[in-house]
Design a protein around this motif. Structure first.
Motif, PDB file in Angstrom:
ATOM      1  N   GLU B 167     -16.701 -26.371 -69.697  1.00 39.48           N
ATOM      2  CA  GLU B 167     -17.541 -27.163 -68.808  1.00 39.48           C
ATOM      3  C   GLU B 167     -17.388 -28.624 -69.153  1.00 39.48           C
ATOM      4  O   GLU B 167     -17.331 -28.983 -70.323  1.00 39.48           O
ATOM      5  N   VAL B 168     -17.341 -29.444 -68.108  1.00 38.42           N
ATOM      6  CA  VAL B 168     -17.209 -30.871 -68.350  1.00 38.42           C
ATOM      7  C   VAL B 168     -17.863 -31.612 -67.183  1.00 38.42           C
ATOM      8  O   VAL B 168     -17.838 -31.140 -66.042  1.00 38.42           O
ATOM      9  N   SER B 169     -18.509 -32.736 -67.501  1.00 40.46           N
ATOM     10  CA  SER B 169     -19.122 -33.535 -66.438  1.00 40.46           C
ATOM     11  C   SER B 169     -18.084 -34.449 -65.819  1.00 40.46           C
ATOM     12  O   SER B 169     -17.204 -34.954 -66.504  1.00 40.46           O
ATOM     13  N   LEU B 170     -18.209 -34.682 -64.515  1.00 41.31           N
ATOM     14  CA  LEU B 170     -17.321 -35.624 -63.842  1.00 41.31           C
ATOM     15  C   LEU B 170     -17.631 -37.041 -64.334  1.00 41.31           C
ATOM     16  O   LEU B 170     -18.736 -37.284 -64.773  1.00 41.31           O
ATOM     17  N   PRO B 171     -16.687 -37.952 -64.276  1.00 36.33           N
ATOM     18  CA  PRO B 171     -15.310 -37.775 -63.806  1.00 36.33           C
ATOM     19  C   PRO B 171     -14.422 -37.115 -64.851  1.00 36.33           C
ATOM     20  O   PRO B 171     -14.661 -37.252 -66.045  1.00 36.33           O
ATOM     21  N   VAL B 172     -13.374 -36.446 -64.355  1.00 32.98           N
ATOM     22  CA  VAL B 172     -12.448 -35.760 -65.256  1.00 32.98           C
ATOM     23  C   VAL B 172     -11.068 -35.719 -64.613  1.00 32.98           C
ATOM     24  O   VAL B 172     -10.946 -35.741 -63.379  1.00 32.98           O
ATOM     25  N   ALA B 173     -10.043 -35.668 -65.457  1.00 30.17           N
ATOM     26  CA  ALA B 173      -8.668 -35.485 -64.980  1.00 30.17           C
ATOM     27  C   ALA B 173      -8.239 -34.056 -65.301  1.00 30.17           C
ATOM     28  O   ALA B 173      -8.552 -33.547 -66.381  1.00 30.17           O
ATOM     29  N   VAL B 174      -7.577 -33.414 -64.354  1.00 31.25           N
ATOM     30  CA  VAL B 174      -7.219 -32.000 -64.505  1.00 31.25           C
ATOM     31  C   VAL B 174      -5.756 -31.807 -64.113  1.00 31.25           C
ATOM     32  O   VAL B 174      -5.323 -32.300 -63.065  1.00 31.25           O
ATOM     33  N   SER B 175      -5.003 -31.073 -64.920  1.00 23.34           N
ATOM     34  CA  SER B 175      -3.655 -30.680 -64.479  1.00 23.34           C
ATOM     35  C   SER B 175      -3.707 -29.218 -64.041  1.00 23.34           C
ATOM     36  O   SER B 175      -4.321 -28.381 -64.698  1.00 23.34           O
ATOM     37  N   CYS B 176      -3.088 -28.946 -62.891  1.00 17.32           N
ATOM     38  CA  CYS B 176      -3.320 -27.684 -62.188  1.00 17.32           C
ATOM     39  C   CYS B 176      -2.090 -26.794 -62.200  1.00 17.32           C
ATOM     40  O   CYS B 176      -0.972 -27.262 -62.038  1.00 17.32           O
ATOM     41  N   GLN B 177      -2.312 -25.502 -62.345  1.00 14.98           N
ATOM     42  CA  GLN B 177      -1.206 -24.553 -62.257  1.00 14.98           C
ATOM     43  C   GLN B 177      -1.649 -23.306 -61.512  1.00 14.98           C
ATOM     44  O   GLN B 177      -2.748 -23.247 -60.956  1.00 14.98           O
ATOM     45  N   LYS B 178      -0.773 -22.327 -61.521  1.00 12.87           N
ATOM     46  CA  LYS B 178      -0.994 -21.084 -60.784  1.00 12.87           C
ATOM     47  C   LYS B 178      -2.393 -20.514 -61.039  1.00 12.87           C
ATOM     48  O   LYS B 178      -2.854 -20.489 -62.167  1.00 12.87           O
TER      49      LYS B 178
END
Ligand SMILES: Cc1cc2nc3c(=O)[nH]c(=O)nc-3n(C[C@H](O)[C@H](O)[C@H](O)COP(=O)(O)OP(=O)(O)OC[C@H]3O[C@@H](n4cnc5c(N)ncnc54)[C@H](O)[C@@H]3O)c2cc1C
Lengths: 321, 247
Positions: B167-178
């Motif tokens: 869990e993390v509060s915004l703002p956040v950077a996320v790298s996305c995969q399958k």
């Protein structure tokens, strides 16, 4: 001027990919005529001094439970302080899950040149040039790192692990440890299986197996060899196998010592994720299957006949009745 | 809610990889260019899904590239972004690109920055982490699920041999995969709408690249396959044990 290696732990255990990074860092330090030190964050259950076997002289430990789970932001700040404290000029990570999160942050923080996915030691005859994997295993780039401090993140399974008789000095290190903003609320590990990303041997199967009910012989072979199981995208998309087993250009890229592909055609996108494997074995009933062009060993035959016979032969080899 | 999705242009997955100029440049002849699959299938589509749940969401796309990147960014807009920003620069290295994206992100004030887990050409897995650091944001990499509840994101990420929920509060950077989302194809309405969506071109900020490519090389060719008769699979096991020494 030292080389600083990041030791990655999960639930207090040192990851195998870190042993590769440690060996790499120690050999790099020898090449540069300097010493190899390492840093580990969080509480550790394994014997840290024993990591001297991989050639590292000193291990700095930030023994703080707030660091047990990865928060790349918090880790990066701590490691940046360690870089300053040790005067390190090269920082080595494994290009594993944690390394991919931390190394680029550290690069941006220190404005230090980084190579992501190195496959060998640098060439220092003219500058500092490291070979890395590009185009998903279809090519390599020789990348020049042009800053004073350099960061290398080493592709898993690209470097050997040495086992000497050194013992490392373990010393506590005091750095800023911010409260993590990323709070881990659950960990779900597939227990009892070899994690695919770290596996030395991989048994993989594709649509040629006709359906998920036929995976028994694949799992048996993997079990006999202490191998991990993998599959093609077609198989994961059909829901025959879990997504985390999908290898290839859009799945996991792996480089095990042995990759056995059973009933997989060898589409270019599949090969992209596995063609760095040291030995590739292909079992396919179609002699024209493209995978044979990328293979070291092969059998043109029906998997349903060949695989059970191979399993019997492996049992015999391993002395399992 | 404002989401910034980073879009990269890469050669098609079947592209022949070759180099020119004494092996210092990728040979683009005859290469089809696509949106980097991780950026498209996972980062962008998940952003679109979030907008479908909450119509007040704005999705901005950013790419760092020359004018020849525009077909790619238009295609991304056809899938569903609201507007796009192209930083008019040839790509130098990851740090250079990340610095340009961070600059755009600072101007825009985003709650979420999505990237794909890596590009299929450079395989760096670096831009997301660098952008996060330059913006001083928390970073969750290799995410397979992303749910939003107010300003709290619940993200599942890959770990060795499993996954972890955080869990993390915004703002956040996320790298996305399958796992994040299922691939979509643009429909006619999207393609028409994309033609008139804003595509802003901005000039790069001055940043020095930290690395440079000296040369490229192709992997050595395989010696050729050694075939074993299907009647004697035990011979293959013997070869793997005695000759290849891998089992
Ligand atoms: C953008 C893009 C990205 C992609 N990314 C990936 C990726 O990351 N990973 C991936 O794997 N694919 C990927 N693909 C898909 C890829 O192109 C192929 O479609 C896929 O790999 C095929 O899977 P397969 O080999 O299991 O199935 P098939 O192509 O159907 O091959 C089955 C094989 O099994 C053999 N066979 C059948 N019966 C038997 C038997 N009884 N005994 C022995 N052999 C038998 C057949 O001869 C055939 O060669 C991607 C495609 C695209 C367009």
């Amino acid at each position: 001027m030292s080389v600083l290696i990041f030791i990655d732990q999960s639930e207090g255990h040192i990851k195998k990919s870190s042993l590769e990074a440690l060996t790499y860092g120690a050999e790099l330090a020898a090449q540069l005529g300097t010493s190899a030190e390492a840093i580990v964050l969080g509480e550790v259950k394994d014997d840290l001094a024993a990591l001297g076997k991989q050639g590292v002289k000193k291990i700095h430990q930030v023994n703080n439970s707030a660091l047990n789970h990865l928060d790349a932001q918090v880790y990066t700040k701590a490691i940046a302080e360690a870089v300053a404290a040790t005067g390190a000029k090269v920082v080595v990570f494994s290009h594993n899950i944690s390394g991919k999160a931390i190394a680029p942050r550290l690069s941006a923080k220190l404005k230090a040149a980084m190579v992501a996915g190195a496959v060998g030691l640098p060439n220092t005859s003219n500058g500092f040039v490291v070979k890395k994997n590009v185009f998903s295993g279809k090519a390599f780039a020789n990348l020049s790192l042009n800053t004073d401090i350099k960061i290398i993140s080493l592709n898993p399974n690209s470097f050997h692990i040495t086992n000497g008789d050194g013992v490392a000095e373990v010393a506590p290190l005091s750095v800023t440890v911010d409260a993590p903003k990323v709070k881990v609320t659950a960990v779900n590990k597939v227990t009892g299986e070899v994690p695919l990303s770290e596996a030395e041997l991989v048994v993989s199967a594709g649509r040629g197996l006709k359906g998920p009910e036929n995976w028994g012989m694949i799992e048996e072979m993997a079990h006999l060899l202490h191998a991990a199981t993998a599959c093609s995208r077609a198989v994961a998309d059909a829901g025959w196998r879990p997504h985390h087993e999908h290898v290839g250009q859009t799945g996991l890229a792996i480089a095990p010592n042995l990759y056995i592909a059973i009933g997989i055609s060898g589409a270019i996108q599949h090969l992209a994720g596995v063609n760095r494997s040291k030995v590739i074995v292909v079992i396919n009933k179609d002699p024209e299957a493209p995978f044979f062009k990328a293979a070291d060993y092969g059998i043109v035959g029906d998997a349903f006949e060949v695989v059970p016979k191979m399993n019997a032969a492996i049992k015999k080899l391993k002395g399992i009745a | 809610m404002k989401i910034l999705v980073c879009i990269s242009k890469t050669p098609d997955t079947t592209a022949k990889i070759a180099f020119t100029d004494n092996n210092t440049k990728f040979a683009p002849d005859g290469v089809q260019w696509i949106i980097n699959p991780y950026d498209e299938w996972y980062a962008l589509v998940r952003a679109i899904e979030l907008k479908e749940k909450d119509a007040s969401t704005a999705i901005h796309l950013v790419t760092v590239g020359a004018a020849d990147a525009e077909p790619i960014i238009r295609k991304a807009l056809a899938l569903g972004g609201d507007e796009a920003i192209r930083v008019n620069a040839d790509s130098h290295d990851s740090f250079y690109i990340a610095s340009q994206i961070a600059e755009v992100a600072k101007q825009g004030g985003y709650d979420l920055v999505f990237t794909g887990k890596e590009t299929i050409d450079y395989n760096g897995s670096s831009i997301g982490g660098m952008v996060a650091e330059l913006l001083d944001l928390p970073y969750v990499s290799l995410a397979t699920k992303f749910e939003l509840n107010g300003i709290t994101a619940t993200i599942t990420r890959e770990i060795e041999g499993g996954e972890e929920v955080c869990e993390v509060s915004l703002p956040v950077a996320v790298s996305c995969q399958k796992g994040m989302a299922e691939a979509r194809i643009p429909n006619m309405r999207g393609i028409m709408a994309a033609r008139t969506k804003p595509l802003k071109v901005v000039e790069p900020v001055a940043v020095d690249a930290l690395t440079s490519v000296v040369s490229f090389e192709l992997p050595p060719a395989k010696a050729g396959v050694k075939l074993v008769s299907p009647d004697t699979p035990e011979e293959l096991v013997r070869l793997l044990h005695e000759e290849a020494k891998v089992i």
